[in-house]
Design a protein around this motif. Structure first.
Motif, short mmCIF file in Angstrom:
data_model
loop_
_atom_site.label_atom_id
_atom_site.label_comp_id
_atom_site.label_asym_id
_atom_site.label_seq_id
_atom_site.Cartn_x
_atom_site.Cartn_y
_atom_site.Cartn_z
N GLY A 1 -4.43 3.89 -3.16
CA GLY A 1 -4.42 2.57 -2.58
C GLY A 1 -4.13 1.45 -3.55
O GLY A 1 -3.71 1.67 -4.69
N THR A 2 -4.42 0.22 -3.05
CA THR A 2 -4.12 -0.99 -3.81
C THR A 2 -5.35 -1.85 -4.02
O THR A 2 -5.25 -2.98 -4.49
CB THR A 2 -3.06 -1.83 -3.05
OG1 THR A 2 -3.57 -2.13 -1.74
CG2 THR A 2 -1.74 -1.09 -2.94
N GLY A 3 -6.53 -1.35 -3.67
CA GLY A 3 -7.75 -2.12 -3.76
C GLY A 3 -8.29 -2.24 -5.17
O GLY A 3 -7.71 -1.73 -6.13
N ILE A 4 -9.42 -2.91 -5.28
CA ILE A 4 -10.00 -3.22 -6.59
C ILE A 4 -10.45 -1.97 -7.36
O ILE A 4 -10.56 -2.03 -8.58
CB ILE A 4 -11.18 -4.21 -6.47
CG1 ILE A 4 -12.30 -3.62 -5.63
CG2 ILE A 4 -10.71 -5.54 -5.93
CD1 ILE A 4 -13.58 -4.40 -5.69
N LEU A 5 -10.69 -0.87 -6.67
CA LEU A 5 -11.10 0.36 -7.35
C LEU A 5 -9.98 1.40 -7.43
O LEU A 5 -10.19 2.49 -7.95
CB LEU A 5 -12.33 0.97 -6.67
CG LEU A 5 -13.61 0.13 -6.75
CD1 LEU A 5 -14.75 0.83 -6.04
CD2 LEU A 5 -14.00 -0.16 -8.19
N ALA B 1 -19.07 2.43 4.62
CA ALA B 1 -19.52 1.41 3.67
C ALA B 1 -19.36 0.04 4.31
O ALA B 1 -18.60 -0.14 5.26
CB ALA B 1 -18.71 1.48 2.38
N ASP B 2 -20.09 -0.92 3.77
CA ASP B 2 -19.98 -2.31 4.17
C ASP B 2 -19.71 -3.15 2.93
O ASP B 2 -20.28 -2.89 1.86
CB ASP B 2 -21.27 -2.79 4.84
CG ASP B 2 -21.52 -2.06 6.15
OD1 ASP B 2 -20.68 -2.19 7.06
OD2 ASP B 2 -22.54 -1.35 6.25
N ARG B 3 -18.81 -4.14 3.10
CA ARG B 3 -18.46 -5.01 1.96
C ARG B 3 -17.87 -6.30 2.49
O ARG B 3 -16.92 -6.29 3.27
CB ARG B 3 -17.45 -4.29 1.07
CG ARG B 3 -16.97 -5.10 -0.10
CD ARG B 3 -16.05 -4.25 -0.99
NE ARG B 3 -15.60 -5.05 -2.10
CZ ARG B 3 -14.46 -5.75 -2.10
NH1 ARG B 3 -13.65 -5.73 -1.06
NH2 ARG B 3 -14.13 -6.47 -3.16
N GLN B 4 -18.42 -7.41 2.06
CA GLN B 4 -17.89 -8.73 2.37
C GLN B 4 -17.59 -8.90 3.87
O GLN B 4 -16.52 -9.38 4.26
CB GLN B 4 -16.65 -9.02 1.54
CG GLN B 4 -16.91 -9.03 0.05
CD GLN B 4 -15.67 -9.29 -0.77
OE1 GLN B 4 -14.55 -9.33 -0.27
NE2 GLN B 4 -15.87 -9.45 -2.07
N GLY B 5 -18.54 -8.48 4.70
CA GLY B 5 -18.40 -8.63 6.14
C GLY B 5 -17.50 -7.60 6.81
O GLY B 5 -17.26 -7.67 8.01
N LYS B 6 -17.00 -6.64 6.05
CA LYS B 6 -16.14 -5.58 6.60
C LYS B 6 -16.91 -4.27 6.63
O LYS B 6 -17.76 -4.01 5.78
CB LYS B 6 -14.89 -5.40 5.74
CG LYS B 6 -14.01 -6.61 5.65
CD LYS B 6 -12.85 -6.34 4.70
CE LYS B 6 -12.02 -7.58 4.46
NZ LYS B 6 -11.01 -7.35 3.42
N ASN C 1 -7.27 0.10 2.15
CA ASN C 1 -6.73 -1.00 1.34
C ASN C 1 -7.30 -2.34 1.80
O ASN C 1 -7.66 -3.19 0.97
CB ASN C 1 -5.20 -1.03 1.41
CG ASN C 1 -4.56 0.04 0.57
OD1 ASN C 1 -5.15 0.57 -0.36
ND2 ASN C 1 -3.33 0.39 0.91
N ASP C 2 -7.38 -2.54 3.10
CA ASP C 2 -7.93 -3.79 3.65
C ASP C 2 -9.40 -3.95 3.25
O ASP C 2 -9.82 -5.04 2.86
CB ASP C 2 -7.79 -3.81 5.17
CG ASP C 2 -8.36 -5.08 5.78
OD1 ASP C 2 -7.86 -6.17 5.43
OD2 ASP C 2 -9.32 -4.98 6.57
N PHE C 3 -10.16 -2.88 3.32
CA PHE C 3 -11.59 -2.95 2.99
C PHE C 3 -11.78 -3.34 1.52
O PHE C 3 -12.66 -4.14 1.20
CB PHE C 3 -12.23 -1.58 3.25
CG PHE C 3 -13.70 -1.55 2.94
CD1 PHE C 3 -14.62 -2.05 3.85
CD2 PHE C 3 -14.17 -1.02 1.75
CE1 PHE C 3 -15.99 -2.01 3.56
CE2 PHE C 3 -15.54 -0.98 1.47
CZ PHE C 3 -16.44 -1.48 2.37
N TRP C 4 -10.97 -2.78 0.62
CA TRP C 4 -11.14 -3.02 -0.80
C TRP C 4 -10.31 -4.18 -1.33
O TRP C 4 -10.33 -4.46 -2.53
CB TRP C 4 -10.80 -1.75 -1.60
CG TRP C 4 -11.81 -0.67 -1.39
CD1 TRP C 4 -11.64 0.48 -0.69
CD2 TRP C 4 -13.15 -0.65 -1.87
NE1 TRP C 4 -12.80 1.21 -0.70
CE2 TRP C 4 -13.75 0.54 -1.42
CE3 TRP C 4 -13.91 -1.54 -2.62
CZ2 TRP C 4 -15.05 0.88 -1.71
CZ3 TRP C 4 -15.22 -1.21 -2.91
CH2 TRP C 4 -15.78 0.00 -2.47
N ALA C 5 -9.60 -4.90 -0.46
CA ALA C 5 -8.77 -6.03 -0.89
C ALA C 5 -9.64 -7.15 -1.44
O ALA C 5 -10.78 -7.32 -1.09
CB ALA C 5 -7.92 -6.54 0.27
#
Length: 131
Positions: A39-43, A91-96, A127-131
């Motif tokens: 993916g393209t996320g932070i991790l 998982a949950d992150r920043q309202g997602k 990708n959307d979750f970790w953006a």
């Protein structure tokens, strides 16, 4: 029929991960193991060496406020140093909220994991979750 040693090794890794047992995880991996996160996320990216991999696992928990959960569903082995897992994770992150299927292709040399290649069912959602 007894469980194949590679299946046992991978299952032990999942159990240690879900319990936050980084010492056990360190012992299951070769010193120069690599974990590839799609993916393209932070991790996303390649993590080389036990310290880098375990730090990524720490960040995974930190970024999700400890909500990341994984359930191992199946382990397949070929008896030649490969194991493939299928799992479900949330998982949950920043309202997602993330609720996905995934898997890991493991490469095993002797009794150590040398390489982990993650795959996910819906790369766009991840990708959307970790953006």
């Amino acid at each position: 029929m007894a469980e194949h040693p590679h299946a046992m090794l991978v299952r032990k890794g999942y159990e240690a991960f879900t319990q936050g047992d980084m010492d056990t995880l360190r012992g299951l991996m070769a010193a120069d193991a690599t974990h590839h996160v799609p993916g393209t996320g932070i991790l996303s990216g390649d993590y080389k060496g036990q310290d880098a991999i375990l730090d990524m696992y720490r960040r995974l928990g930190e970024e999700t406020g400890g909500t990341f959960r994984v359930e191992l569903r199946q382990t397949l082995v070929d008896g030649r140093g490969h194991a493939v897992t299928l799992h479900h994770f949330t998982a949950d992150r920043q309202g997602k909220h993330l609720d996905e299927d995934g898997g890991i292709v493991f490469r095993i040399v002797g009794d150590k994991i040398t390489d982990l290649d993650e795959c996910v069912a819906d790369l766009d959602a991840v990708n959307d979750f970790w953006a």
